[in-house]
Design a protein around this motif. Sequence first.
Motif, PDB file in Angstrom:
ATOM      1  N   UNK A   1       2.901   5.942  -3.263  1.00  0.00           N
ATOM      2  CA  UNK A   1       3.924   6.794  -3.895  1.00  0.00           C
ATOM      3  C   UNK A   1       3.609   6.997  -5.382  1.00  0.00           C
ATOM      4  N   UNK A   2       2.858   6.090  -5.978  1.00  0.00           N
ATOM      5  CA  UNK A   2       2.412   6.277  -7.363  1.00  0.00           C
ATOM      6  C   UNK A   2       1.061   7.019  -7.416  1.00  0.00           C
ATOM      7  N   UNK A   3       0.534   7.367  -6.254  1.00  0.00           N
ATOM      8  CA  UNK A   3      -0.792   7.996  -6.207  1.00  0.00           C
ATOM      9  C   UNK A   3      -1.898   7.011  -6.574  1.00  0.00           C
ATOM     10  N   UNK A   4      -1.651   5.727  -6.366  1.00  0.00           N
ATOM     11  CA  UNK A   4      -2.545   4.701  -6.926  1.00  0.00           C
ATOM     12  C   UNK A   4      -3.361   3.946  -5.879  1.00  0.00           C
ATOM     13  N   UNK A   5      -3.435   4.510  -4.658  1.00  0.00           N
ATOM     14  CA  UNK A   5      -4.307   3.899  -3.634  1.00  0.00           C
ATOM     15  C   UNK A   5      -5.191   4.993  -3.060  1.00  0.00           C
ATOM     16  N   UNK A   6      -6.452   4.667  -2.835  1.00  0.00           N
ATOM     17  CA  UNK A   6      -7.334   5.628  -2.158  1.00  0.00           C
ATOM     18  C   UNK A   6      -7.128   5.478  -0.650  1.00  0.00           C
ATOM     19  N   UNK A   7      -7.474   6.503   0.123  1.00  0.00           N
ATOM     20  CA  UNK A   7      -7.235   6.415   1.568  1.00  0.00           C
ATOM     21  C   UNK A   7      -7.987   5.233   2.200  1.00  0.00           C
TER      22      UNK A   7
ATOM     23  N   UNK B   1      -3.730  -1.680 -12.473  1.00  0.00           N
ATOM     24  CA  UNK B   1      -2.575  -1.661 -13.392  1.00  0.00           C
ATOM     25  C   UNK B   1      -1.307  -1.231 -12.664  1.00  0.00           C
ATOM     26  N   UNK B   2      -1.442  -0.291 -11.741  1.00  0.00           N
ATOM     27  CA  UNK B   2      -0.247   0.190 -11.030  1.00  0.00           C
ATOM     28  C   UNK B   2       0.234  -0.863 -10.032  1.00  0.00           C
TER      29      UNK B   2
ATOM     30  N   UNK C   1       0.844  -1.208   0.000  1.00  0.00           N
ATOM     31  CA  UNK C   1       0.000   0.000   0.000  1.00  0.00           C
ATOM     32  C   UNK C   1       0.877   1.254   0.000  1.00  0.00           C
ATOM     33  N   UNK C   2       1.947   1.245   0.810  1.00  0.00           N
ATOM     34  CA  UNK C   2       2.834   2.424   0.843  1.00  0.00           C
ATOM     35  C   UNK C   2       3.391   2.710  -0.541  1.00  0.00           C
ATOM     36  N   UNK C   3       3.778   1.633  -1.230  1.00  0.00           N
ATOM     37  CA  UNK C   3       4.363   1.840  -2.567  1.00  0.00           C
ATOM     38  C   UNK C   3       3.296   2.278  -3.569  1.00  0.00           C
ATOM     39  N   UNK C   4       2.074   1.736  -3.447  1.00  0.00           N
ATOM     40  CA  UNK C   4       0.978   2.210  -4.310  1.00  0.00           C
ATOM     41  C   UNK C   4       0.760   3.710  -4.095  1.00  0.00           C
TER      42      UNK C   4
ATOM     43  N   UNK D   1      -8.687   4.870  -8.390  1.00  0.00           N
ATOM     44  CA  UNK D   1      -8.174   6.139  -7.852  1.00  0.00           C
ATOM     45  C   UNK D   1      -7.934   7.213  -8.900  1.00  0.00           C
ATOM     46  N   UNK D   2      -7.808   6.841 -10.177  1.00  0.00           N
ATOM     47  CA  UNK D   2      -7.402   7.814 -11.199  1.00  0.00           C
ATOM     48  C   UNK D   2      -8.550   8.386 -12.031  1.00  0.00           C
ATOM     49  N   UNK D   3      -9.769   7.888 -11.829  1.00  0.00           N
ATOM     50  CA  UNK D   3     -10.836   8.290 -12.756  1.00  0.00           C
ATOM     51  C   UNK D   3     -12.178   8.291 -12.029  1.00  0.00           C
ATOM     52  N   UNK D   4     -13.235   8.453 -12.787  1.00  0.00           N
ATOM     53  CA  UNK D   4     -14.591   8.351 -12.220  1.00  0.00           C
ATOM     54  C   UNK D   4     -15.176   6.970 -12.531  1.00  0.00           C
TER      55      UNK D   4
END
Length: 429
Positions: A80-86, A106-107, A75-78, A233-236
């Motif tokens: 750093x890519x901005x790829x996990x929601x809180x 994908x991330x 999760x920490x590494x996700x 996390x990246x879209x709707x």
Amino acid sequence: MQHAMTPTPDVLVCGGGLAGTMAAIAAARQGAKTLLVERYGFLGGNATGGAVAQFNCWQTAAGRRVIAGLAQEVVDRLETYGAARPHDVFVMSTGHPMDRVEYATEVLKLVLDDMVTDAGVTALLHTQLLDVNARNDRIETVRLLTKGGIVTVEPRVVIDTSGDMDVLHKAGARFLALDEGDSLQPATMMFRFGPIDFARLDALSPDEVQALAREGFEAGELARAALHLARDPFSQDAWFNISRLGIDATDTYALSRAEIEGRRQAWRAAQFLQRAVPGCEGGRLQAFATQVGIRETRRIHGDHVLTAEELVQPPPFDDTIALGAYPIDIHPAVGGELIYTPMGDDHAYQIPYRSLIPQGLANALVAGRGISATHAALAAIRVMTISMAVGQAAGTAAAQACASGGGDVRRVDVPALQRQLQAQGALLA
Ligand SMILES: Cc1cc2nc3c(=O)[nH]c(=O)nc-3n(C[C@H](O)[C@H](O)[C@H](O)COP(=O)(O)OP(=O)(O)OC[C@H]3O[C@@H](n4cnc5c(N)ncnc54)[C@H](O)[C@@H]3O)c2cc1C
């Protein structure tokens, strides 16, 4: 064509889902020469190819953490890519609260690539298990079908994380039967749908969501009376978990039919979302998961068979290697509902090392959804948080078996294993 090279890793991990990837990373970090074999061109299994898209149950309902270690590092590494929601708590279709981290599937592939590379794991992708040569109580060689031909591997310890326990099946190991009246949990074709107006969708009350889901199920448009989703996390967009395919996924013909029927169910469900669900009118089906997600197939008969009773009233195991708090959540093969047994507010349970050891074999371990557990117990411990924690334990144990146990997994010093896991940040109490 027989490949000339015969690799002799300390640890062979067969199956690069989350359990296998964590096992390989843990073994390599302990200094074991580790080979990780995966039939697809990427790691993650159900978590990426199956597009499950949310890690459930890091804590008890009261908020006590039960999962950390490598799972938290993922999760920490996700992040750093901005790829996990809180990390948040949502209301399940049963009306119960559940915590989770939603992520970009994908991330996650990229994160797992980073972690195996950093740990020094040799990842052999596009590689399928071919057969296994077991003599007496040892797996001696494993043959792999690669793009470049057949590779024979002589590992000291094998960890079967293929989900379907293909290595142990070919080694002639013993498996657990379903209890009378039980059937395997169904498979699901996840699908991505969007864009969604979440302000409108989230404004629906749990009762309104349930009424819509029931309407879709009764009209034959939904295979399951739920509108269960995980947000990208990246879209709707969101990944929807609302198809249901009652199959034995070790039967190739049934699995093939399920892929086709799964896409049909997903298409019908997407039409229902568009037609009937507020906030979804402007969306459309964007993608199918790479493959139908498999919840349950073979479960190994291990030195200990973990039962639902042991989850509900945990005995004091002295070989605990992971904790869990996820409830018993059985998706029946037919019908629209869930059979759900919540745990108490601050309730956690333990998973013993002996449930990772297949009976009759000295140099094999299992991790992930094939460990030694009854159908009902698996319905709790199958989630990805627990699969990662058990994978970490299996990899650490395999490395120890190579370093000091002569490759015998029963000669692992369990208190030393537990200390090592805790030093790596895993939670055991
Ligand atoms: C539809 C669905 C929804 C779910 N929802 C959630 C959820 O919301 N939250 C949650 O935490 N968990 C959820 N789960 C549970 C969770 O995803 C799985 O139990 C977990 O991912 C199992 O991990 P695993 O590594 O044991 O197996 P898998 O993910 O099945 O990995 C097995 C790996 O082995 C590879 N493999 C298989 N056979 C071979 C072979 N012969 N040779 C080479 N490679 C092979 C596969 O390609 C795969 O990569 C869900 C599962 C499904 C199916």
